[in-house]
Design an enzyme around this catalytic site. Sequence first.
Site, mmCIF file in Angstrom:
data_model
loop_
_atom_site.group_PDB
_atom_site.id
_atom_site.type_symbol
_atom_site.label_atom_id
_atom_site.label_comp_id
_atom_site.label_asym_id
_atom_site.label_seq_id
_atom_site.Cartn_x
_atom_site.Cartn_y
_atom_site.Cartn_z
ATOM 1 N N GLU A 178 10.522 0.069 7.381
ATOM 2 C CA GLU A 178 10.712 1.490 7.080
ATOM 3 C C GLU A 178 11.265 2.323 8.245
ATOM 4 O OE1 GLU A 178 7.216 3.155 5.250
ATOM 5 O OE2 GLU A 178 7.491 1.941 3.459
ATOM 6 N N GLU A 388 6.872 -3.837 -0.750
ATOM 7 C CA GLU A 388 5.634 -3.061 -0.901
ATOM 8 C C GLU A 388 5.707 -2.282 -2.191
ATOM 9 O OE1 GLU A 388 4.283 -0.248 2.075
ATOM 10 O OE2 GLU A 388 4.668 -1.688 3.686
HETATM 11 C C1 NOJ Z 1 4.249 2.240 3.805
HETATM 12 C C2 NOJ Z 1 3.892 1.428 5.037
HETATM 13 O O1 NOJ Z 1 4.763 0.354 5.293
HETATM 14 C C3 NOJ Z 1 2.446 0.988 5.038
HETATM 15 O O2 NOJ Z 1 2.058 0.758 6.390
HETATM 16 C C4 NOJ Z 1 1.608 2.079 4.348
HETATM 17 O O3 NOJ Z 1 0.240 1.910 4.547
HETATM 18 C C5 NOJ Z 1 1.960 2.034 2.857
HETATM 19 N N1 NOJ Z 1 3.399 2.162 2.696
HETATM 20 C C6 NOJ Z 1 1.251 3.073 2.001
HETATM 21 O O4 NOJ Z 1 1.585 4.368 2.400
#
Ligand code: NOJ
Length: 485
Positions: A178, A388
């Site tokens: 990200e 994710e």
């Molecule tokens: C984005 C991130 O990569 C992760 O670390 C985070 O906890 C989750 N999504 C949920 O927000």
Amino acid sequence: MTDKMNVNTFKAEDPNLKPHVESEPLYDPLRPVEELLLPAHFAWGTVTTAYQIDGAASQDGKGRSIWDTFSHLAPSRTNGESGDVACDHYNRVIEDVDLMASYGVEGIAFYGKLVDELLARNIEPVVTLYHWDVPQRIYDRYGAFLNTSEFIADFEHFISVCFMRFGDDVKKWVTFNEPYIISVFGYHSGILAPGRTTSTGGDSRTEPWRVGHTIILAHAVAVRAYARDYQDRQKGIISIVLSGHFYEPWDASSVIDLAAAQRRLEFYIAWFGDPIFLGRDYPSAMRARLGERLPAFTPEQLDMLRDQVPKNAFYGMNHYSTKNARALPNSPAEDDCAGNVEELDTNSEGKAVGPVSGMSWLRVAPGGFRKLLNWVWNRHHLPIIITENGCPCPGESQLPVEKAVDDRFRITYFGLYLDAISRALYEDGVKVDGYYVWSLMDNFEWSAGFGPRYGIAHTDYKTLVRTPKRSAWYLKDTFREHRKK
Ligand code: NOJ
């Protein structure tokens, strides 16, 4: 199943979606999951990251990262909590790998141990080389991402150690997780470490773009190093994970909002996607609006980016929700980083994008997910792995474990989002190769501390006991018995 760790349907308008009313029950039977088919080879997995679960903050000589510093600032920026202990995964690695195996995960070490334990249970490790926790000493020494050449030199050294040590066992690598969030949340809003803003010694006009620039070049250098020194022998693949909401126009009949939605996607996703996956400059809308705030690639850097394009084997997509984009009428703020676009949960008719989860920004919107899969496929032409996806259930953080495990809202969310993947695959022709769930267990949600629970296992932060939720068994059944085409 696969473990991504930090060494780690619908139609254009979904008929199942109806305007959200705040009093709706958590589980909405009017939004049935269709259990649409998925390919038999489709890999599913669970995701965790070092800072969010490991704990053991100063055990065995571990050095500090920017998150060890950020989570101990006063006043607290992380809800008074930190990842000092987190889920104590560092001391419970066997138990956690057993938990994954019990879900039927087919599919990363302390890290050697973790990788070995995963492979012993037939779980494929997918390793993210950078998930937000740059060593504090590197940040103190030269500002980490703010010094492109120093950072790249250190990163290339670090990744080479990882490829050398783990590359015989790890066949899927992610360079950065990200980059948008690293750049904007770390150097614009300052919500995440290192928490820089114009008022805390940074420069929100320029730093996010400088950080993003470093990440893009560091990624290309990593891909080049892997291809040059390791890939032939180790036979793995490597890419990057980009996050991004889908954006609908706030007013669907307005060409200005349509353009705003497109621009917002470009400022969020194509910022990184175009240089990395297309080997070209930043989107023209960004160049036009940001001017000198946006760094320039040298001809040599563009050559290098172009050379690495074919070696990016997949597009890693972290995705959770959809927003409405509304063009702002006035000139942009001097530190605008969104293309002068406002983000809203409702459209011009007052209709919400979907039912709200346990996080106010995260609404259930599988229709937007399907559109984003199409948008990314059409622009970047790479097989997509959902690296994710998930949500906290509304009110979940207040529930005792016995109730929290009955997570029907999450089950419905997973079901609808898997249906969206199925439709994207079989109706739209988008190539999607895998689906990793955020997260294996409840963990430290950065600035929100331990409040939001995204796990498919409940974590009791006092006893550190993990208890699988119903959604874990739903996913196990879904991928074992159903949906095979
Ligand atoms: C984005 C991130 O990569 C992760 O670390 C985070 O906890 C989750 N999504 C949920 O927000």
